[in-house]
Design a protein around this motif. Structure first.
Motif, short mmCIF file in Angstrom:
data_model
loop_
_atom_site.label_atom_id
_atom_site.label_comp_id
_atom_site.label_asym_id
_atom_site.label_seq_id
_atom_site.Cartn_x
_atom_site.Cartn_y
_atom_site.Cartn_z
N UNK A 66 29.07 1.25 12.19
CA UNK A 66 27.83 2.11 11.50
C UNK A 66 28.22 3.07 10.64
N UNK A 67 27.26 3.61 9.57
CA UNK A 67 27.51 4.85 8.94
C UNK A 67 26.18 5.72 9.68
N UNK A 68 26.41 7.16 9.51
CA UNK A 68 25.21 7.98 9.40
C UNK A 68 23.99 7.80 8.08
N UNK A 69 23.30 7.93 8.85
CA UNK A 69 22.25 7.81 7.42
C UNK A 69 20.86 8.80 8.43
N UNK A 70 19.65 8.60 7.27
CA UNK A 70 18.52 9.51 7.90
C UNK A 70 18.72 11.01 7.89
N UNK A 71 18.19 12.39 8.50
CA UNK A 71 18.45 12.88 8.78
C UNK A 71 19.35 13.85 9.28
N UNK A 72 19.90 13.35 10.10
CA UNK A 72 21.85 13.48 10.03
C UNK A 72 22.91 13.81 8.99
N UNK A 73 22.40 12.56 8.80
CA UNK A 73 23.60 12.68 7.16
C UNK A 73 23.06 13.76 6.65
N UNK A 104 21.63 16.68 6.98
CA UNK A 104 21.88 17.36 7.59
C UNK A 104 23.66 17.99 7.63
N UNK A 105 24.08 16.57 7.10
CA UNK A 105 26.32 17.25 7.46
C UNK A 105 26.28 17.11 5.91
N UNK A 106 24.87 16.82 4.77
CA UNK A 106 25.37 17.64 3.40
C UNK A 106 24.82 18.80 3.03
N UNK A 107 23.97 19.31 4.21
CA UNK A 107 23.51 20.82 3.86
C UNK A 107 22.75 20.94 4.17
N UNK A 108 21.88 19.84 4.30
CA UNK A 108 20.13 20.24 3.93
C UNK A 108 19.34 20.61 5.95
N UNK A 109 18.43 21.49 5.25
CA UNK A 109 18.60 22.23 6.68
C UNK A 109 16.71 21.34 7.21
N UNK A 110 17.13 20.25 7.21
CA UNK A 110 16.29 19.18 7.70
C UNK A 110 16.04 19.26 9.40
N UNK A 111 15.23 19.55 10.01
CA UNK A 111 15.54 19.09 11.45
C UNK A 111 15.78 17.30 11.51
N UNK A 112 16.67 17.65 12.88
CA UNK A 112 17.57 16.13 13.21
C UNK A 112 16.53 16.47 14.87
N UNK A 113 15.77 15.50 15.56
CA UNK A 113 15.91 14.97 17.01
C UNK A 113 17.12 14.03 16.96
N UNK A 137 18.98 8.53 0.47
CA UNK A 137 18.50 9.00 1.42
C UNK A 137 16.64 9.21 0.98
N UNK A 138 16.85 9.78 0.13
CA UNK A 138 15.11 9.88 -0.72
C UNK A 138 14.47 8.29 -1.05
N UNK A 139 15.35 7.62 -1.02
CA UNK A 139 15.16 6.62 -1.51
C UNK A 139 15.09 5.97 -0.58
N UNK A 140 16.00 5.30 0.61
CA UNK A 140 16.01 4.36 1.48
C UNK A 140 15.20 5.17 2.77
N UNK A 141 15.45 5.95 3.33
CA UNK A 141 14.55 6.82 4.86
C UNK A 141 13.11 7.94 4.37
N UNK A 142 12.13 6.96 4.39
CA UNK A 142 10.77 7.85 4.29
C UNK A 142 10.72 9.05 4.81
N UNK A 143 11.16 9.52 6.04
CA UNK A 143 10.47 10.54 6.85
C UNK A 143 12.09 11.24 6.22
N UNK A 144 13.72 11.50 6.30
CA UNK A 144 14.75 11.80 5.98
C UNK A 144 14.07 12.34 4.35
N UNK A 145 13.40 11.08 3.65
CA UNK A 145 13.40 11.80 1.83
C UNK A 145 12.35 12.81 1.66
N UNK A 146 11.25 12.64 2.49
CA UNK A 146 10.05 13.58 3.06
C UNK A 146 9.94 15.22 3.41
N UNK A 147 11.15 15.26 3.93
CA UNK A 147 11.79 16.54 4.06
C UNK A 147 12.80 16.66 3.04
#
Length: 234
Positions: free
Chosen positions: A109-116, A118-127, A211-221
């Protein structure tokens, strides 16, 4: 304002006021004339309090509810600003990320979405922990969910439980477990990743550009954060 967010905000307000007064849930429940179980569910955002119950809880702490309006999603901008001021390590610990990854074991498995993000320094909410899983590993994942007392999100009821665990069954790929919430993107092949390191630990994550291309919620944030940086000259 979506109902789920309103319920969460009300629960947070009750919990914060209780902590400020150094009251236990049992003490607050007794003062307000409600059950401790009701206080627990309200604070966790699991139950929408009725107006009379909410007023009793707040009055027991010598405060009252004030209703106001704000531009849609203004809370999200404030949340992003707050997260930008906090260290990544603190946010990783708050999410319980390392413990959840350790519990997942060794299936691919690999980490994706808002969790990924976060780990790359983006201050996005992670639920929740967001991961990508292959369909061929879904049975192993189901066995893990069973061992972790997993319950799948039931969109019809607006809560976890009452539907089949298996990813192959219809429904959102979102589960609550004894270790926290897990959200999965099911795919035939795992996406390309990069490694980021924090606190001596390496994480395989989907790059921000993907993430911006494939994850709608993370891309929006991510776009929202970038636009705010540009607007402020950052």
């Amino acid at each position: 304002m979506p109902t789920a967010r309103l319920v969460t905000l009300l629960g947070t307000a009750v919990r914060q006021q209780r902590h400020l007064r150094q009251l236990t849930q049992c003490e607050l429940a007794e003062l307000a004339g409600v059950s401790q179980a009701a206080v627990t569910r309200i604070e966790r955002g699991e139950r929408a309090p009725s107006i009379p119950v909410l007023e009793r809880l707040l009055a027991a702490m010598d405060v009252q509810l004030v209703v106001g309006v704000e531009p849609l999603d203004a809370h999200l901008d404030a949340r992003i600003d707050d997260l930008a001021a906090r260290p990544i390590a603190e946010r990783v610990d708050e999410l319980g990320l390392n413990g959840m990854l350790d519990r997942l074991g060794d299936f691919p498995q690999v980490i994706t979405g808002s969790t990924a993000a976060l780990l790359q320094g983006a201050p996005v909410p992670v639920e929740a922990l967001e991961i990508a899983l292959r369909w061929q590993d879904s049975k192993r994942f189901t066995r893990w969910l069973e061992a972790a007392y997993g319950q799948r999100w039931n969109a019809r009821w607006g809560e976890f439980g009452g539907v089949w665990l298996e990813p192959e069954e219809p429904g959102e790929h979102r589960w609550s477990t004894r270790y926290g919430e897990v959200r999965a993107t099911m795919c035939d092949d795992l996406p390309e990743t990069i490694e980021v390191r924090h606190g001596g630990r390496g994480y395989r994550v989907v790059p921000l550009v993907e993430l911006e291309l494939t994850e709608p919620r993370a891309g929006e944030l991510l776009r929202r954060y970038r636009d705010r940086q540009l607007a402020s000259g950052g």
